[in-house]
Design a protein around this motif. Sequence first.
Motif, PDB file in Angstrom:
ATOM      1  N   ASN A  60      -3.045  -8.754   5.941  1.00  0.00           N
ATOM      2  CA  ASN A  60      -1.891  -7.875   6.174  1.00  0.00           C
ATOM      3  C   ASN A  60      -2.127  -7.008   7.401  1.00  0.00           C
ATOM      4  O   ASN A  60      -1.194  -6.690   8.147  1.00  0.00           O
ATOM      5  CB  ASN A  60      -1.642  -6.958   4.978  1.00  0.00           C
ATOM      6  CG  ASN A  60      -1.345  -7.713   3.707  1.00  0.00           C
ATOM      7  OD1 ASN A  60      -2.177  -7.786   2.820  1.00  0.00           O
ATOM      8  ND2 ASN A  60      -0.163  -8.296   3.622  1.00  0.00           N
ATOM      9  N   ILE A  61      -3.404  -6.589   7.571  1.00  0.00           N
ATOM     10  CA  ILE A  61      -3.766  -5.664   8.641  1.00  0.00           C
ATOM     11  C   ILE A  61      -4.880  -6.306   9.471  1.00  0.00           C
ATOM     12  O   ILE A  61      -5.921  -6.688   8.931  1.00  0.00           O
ATOM     13  CB  ILE A  61      -4.267  -4.320   8.053  1.00  0.00           C
ATOM     14  CG1 ILE A  61      -3.204  -3.705   7.133  1.00  0.00           C
ATOM     15  CG2 ILE A  61      -4.638  -3.344   9.172  1.00  0.00           C
ATOM     16  CD1 ILE A  61      -3.726  -2.593   6.239  1.00  0.00           C
ATOM     17  N   MET A 120      -7.580  -6.679   4.936  1.00  0.00           N
ATOM     18  CA  MET A 120      -7.785  -6.320   6.339  1.00  0.00           C
ATOM     19  C   MET A 120      -8.893  -7.168   6.951  1.00  0.00           C
ATOM     20  O   MET A 120      -9.894  -7.451   6.297  1.00  0.00           O
ATOM     21  CB  MET A 120      -8.155  -4.836   6.446  1.00  0.00           C
ATOM     22  CG  MET A 120      -8.285  -4.336   7.879  1.00  0.00           C
ATOM     23  SD  MET A 120      -8.797  -2.592   7.971  1.00  0.00           S
ATOM     24  CE  MET A 120     -10.574  -2.770   7.702  1.00  0.00           C
ATOM     25  N   TYR A 162      -3.615  -5.479  -0.480  1.00  0.00           N
ATOM     26  CA  TYR A 162      -3.804  -5.500   0.972  1.00  0.00           C
ATOM     27  C   TYR A 162      -5.124  -6.169   1.328  1.00  0.00           C
ATOM     28  O   TYR A 162      -6.113  -6.034   0.614  1.00  0.00           O
ATOM     29  CB  TYR A 162      -3.826  -4.070   1.541  1.00  0.00           C
ATOM     30  CG  TYR A 162      -2.522  -3.339   1.335  1.00  0.00           C
ATOM     31  CD1 TYR A 162      -1.493  -3.414   2.262  1.00  0.00           C
ATOM     32  CD2 TYR A 162      -2.316  -2.577   0.183  1.00  0.00           C
ATOM     33  CE1 TYR A 162      -0.289  -2.757   2.059  1.00  0.00           C
ATOM     34  CE2 TYR A 162      -1.122  -1.918  -0.029  1.00  0.00           C
ATOM     35  CZ  TYR A 162      -0.104  -2.013   0.910  1.00  0.00           C
ATOM     36  OH  TYR A 162       1.086  -1.374   0.700  1.00  0.00           O
ATOM     37  N   ASP A 201       5.683  -7.718   0.363  1.00  0.00           N
ATOM     38  CA  ASP A 201       4.630  -8.728   0.408  1.00  0.00           C
ATOM     39  C   ASP A 201       4.443  -9.436  -0.934  1.00  0.00           C
ATOM     40  O   ASP A 201       4.317  -8.787  -1.975  1.00  0.00           O
ATOM     41  CB  ASP A 201       3.307  -8.060   0.814  1.00  0.00           C
ATOM     42  CG  ASP A 201       2.250  -9.068   1.203  1.00  0.00           C
ATOM     43  OD1 ASP A 201       2.405  -9.702   2.256  1.00  0.00           O
ATOM     44  OD2 ASP A 201       1.263  -9.221   0.456  1.00  0.00           O
ATOM     45  N   THR A 217       3.443   1.409   3.139  1.00  0.00           N
ATOM     46  CA  THR A 217       2.354   1.006   2.248  1.00  0.00           C
ATOM     47  C   THR A 217       2.698   1.383   0.805  1.00  0.00           C
ATOM     48  O   THR A 217       2.347   2.460   0.330  1.00  0.00           O
ATOM     49  CB  THR A 217       1.032   1.670   2.681  1.00  0.00           C
ATOM     50  OG1 THR A 217       1.210   3.095   2.709  1.00  0.00           O
ATOM     51  CG2 THR A 217       0.626   1.206   4.067  1.00  0.00           C
ATOM     52  N   PRO A 254      -1.688  -6.161  -7.179  1.00  0.00           N
ATOM     53  CA  PRO A 254      -0.534  -6.514  -6.356  1.00  0.00           C
ATOM     54  C   PRO A 254       0.644  -6.991  -7.212  1.00  0.00           C
ATOM     55  O   PRO A 254       0.610  -6.881  -8.442  1.00  0.00           O
ATOM     56  CB  PRO A 254      -1.089  -7.660  -5.521  1.00  0.00           C
ATOM     57  CG  PRO A 254      -1.984  -8.386  -6.500  1.00  0.00           C
ATOM     58  CD  PRO A 254      -2.521  -7.350  -7.462  1.00  0.00           C
ATOM     59  N   VAL A 295       3.411  -9.547   6.934  1.00  0.00           N
ATOM     60  CA  VAL A 295       3.938  -9.539   5.571  1.00  0.00           C
ATOM     61  C   VAL A 295       4.177 -10.994   5.184  1.00  0.00           C
ATOM     62  O   VAL A 295       4.620 -11.808   6.001  1.00  0.00           O
ATOM     63  CB  VAL A 295       5.244  -8.720   5.480  1.00  0.00           C
ATOM     64  CG1 VAL A 295       5.854  -8.816   4.079  1.00  0.00           C
ATOM     65  CG2 VAL A 295       4.985  -7.256   5.841  1.00  0.00           C
ATOM     66  N   ALA A 327       2.785  -4.293   0.800  1.00  0.00           N
ATOM     67  CA  ALA A 327       3.369  -3.850   2.066  1.00  0.00           C
ATOM     68  C   ALA A 327       4.878  -4.099   2.025  1.00  0.00           C
ATOM     69  O   ALA A 327       5.340  -5.109   1.477  1.00  0.00           O
ATOM     70  CB  ALA A 327       2.740  -4.626   3.218  1.00  0.00           C
ATOM     71  N   PHE A 334      -6.543   4.178   3.228  1.00  0.00           N
ATOM     72  CA  PHE A 334      -6.861   3.039   2.371  1.00  0.00           C
ATOM     73  C   PHE A 334      -8.273   3.203   1.818  1.00  0.00           C
ATOM     74  O   PHE A 334      -9.143   3.771   2.459  1.00  0.00           O
ATOM     75  CB  PHE A 334      -6.812   1.722   3.161  1.00  0.00           C
ATOM     76  CG  PHE A 334      -5.446   1.315   3.632  1.00  0.00           C
ATOM     77  CD1 PHE A 334      -4.581   0.618   2.800  1.00  0.00           C
ATOM     78  CD2 PHE A 334      -5.027   1.617   4.921  1.00  0.00           C
ATOM     79  CE1 PHE A 334      -3.329   0.227   3.240  1.00  0.00           C
ATOM     80  CE2 PHE A 334      -3.774   1.231   5.372  1.00  0.00           C
ATOM     81  CZ  PHE A 334      -2.915   0.535   4.533  1.00  0.00           C
ATOM     82  N   LEU A 351       0.186  -6.726  12.364  1.00  0.00           N
ATOM     83  CA  LEU A 351       0.511  -6.508  10.952  1.00  0.00           C
ATOM     84  C   LEU A 351       1.322  -7.695  10.451  1.00  0.00           C
ATOM     85  O   LEU A 351       2.176  -8.231  11.171  1.00  0.00           O
ATOM     86  CB  LEU A 351       1.325  -5.217  10.774  1.00  0.00           C
ATOM     87  CG  LEU A 351       0.616  -3.900  11.107  1.00  0.00           C
ATOM     88  CD1 LEU A 351       1.615  -2.749  11.099  1.00  0.00           C
ATOM     89  CD2 LEU A 351      -0.524  -3.626  10.126  1.00  0.00           C
TER      90      LEU A 351
END
Length: 320
Positions: free
Chosen positions: A220-221, A190, A188, A58, A46, A180, A30, A51, A245, A28
Amino acid sequence: MPGVAKSALQGDLSMPTEWKAVGEVDKLFVFPVKSLAHVEVENFNTGPFAAESGFMVDRQFMVVDKKDKFTTSRKFPSMSLIQPEVTQTHLTLKYPGMEDISVKIPAVETLEGCKEYEIFGDPCKGFDVGPEVGEWLSDVILNDPEGGMRLLYHPKVDSTRPDKPTNEEIAPNMKPGDKPYFADTFAYMMMSQPSIDELNKLLGEEDVDLVVEEKRFRPNIFINGEFPAFSEDEWAYIKVGEVIFRNSRACDRCVFTTVDPFMGDKHPQGEPLKTLRKYRCAEDPAEKKAYGSAPLFGVFLAVEKCGNIKVGDKVCIGKH
């Protein structure tokens, strides 16, 4: 030339009622300051717009130049080597060969009356953190303390970005509130290890002397599991621990992917972007018009059910 036939999610986009595990969270990240170095964390909350881990949020800070344009590692790759640290009251920035600078985080709870800026056409507001950190950033980025760089701050309130316009053709699973703070487009992003592995295989096939890993792509993920590369493109909802999500849309990529996160310089042949363009560009006419030559790699997410996620959490998708 191979490409992505259609990235927009197809079929039933309702929230799953049953889930199946496909992998787990591997890492993970940030990014407290847009375009600066990452901070790897064990868990984060979250929030709807970002994040949150400890005192870090973030992309809550952003660098702008003397013309009020946001400034990133796309143009100044050495920015990615500036390491941020955040406490309850202060932001500290560190850069090799420079004295650290620590500035007080503004105690503001509103951006009313603050100047308006733009991120890729999106208006947004930010609070100027002050001249001292601006001079330090100008010195690091431009080798000129009088270069006019400034640091902006967005308090942890509702995002000042506008609602997203709906686009059923390109992003049928996106909602207007998927926005954001100072991140480019979504809160986010991923990525998965199988997709990174596939890209490294393609780089090898193209005789490119480069092996990439996830930090270059600033997710982020980051997840891993026994699933094929790019499977995440087709997951409408992703459950991580107890957090749910929603897949807003595919992540379109730019020259930032050519910046080495450990060296702070760009790849001389423009890789891996060149290879990604060969294999991961949109083929659908409407998507081609929307994304142009930007390849698709990773997925943008929005939070449907907030909570805390941690490294090792199970990653689940709908059973149907």
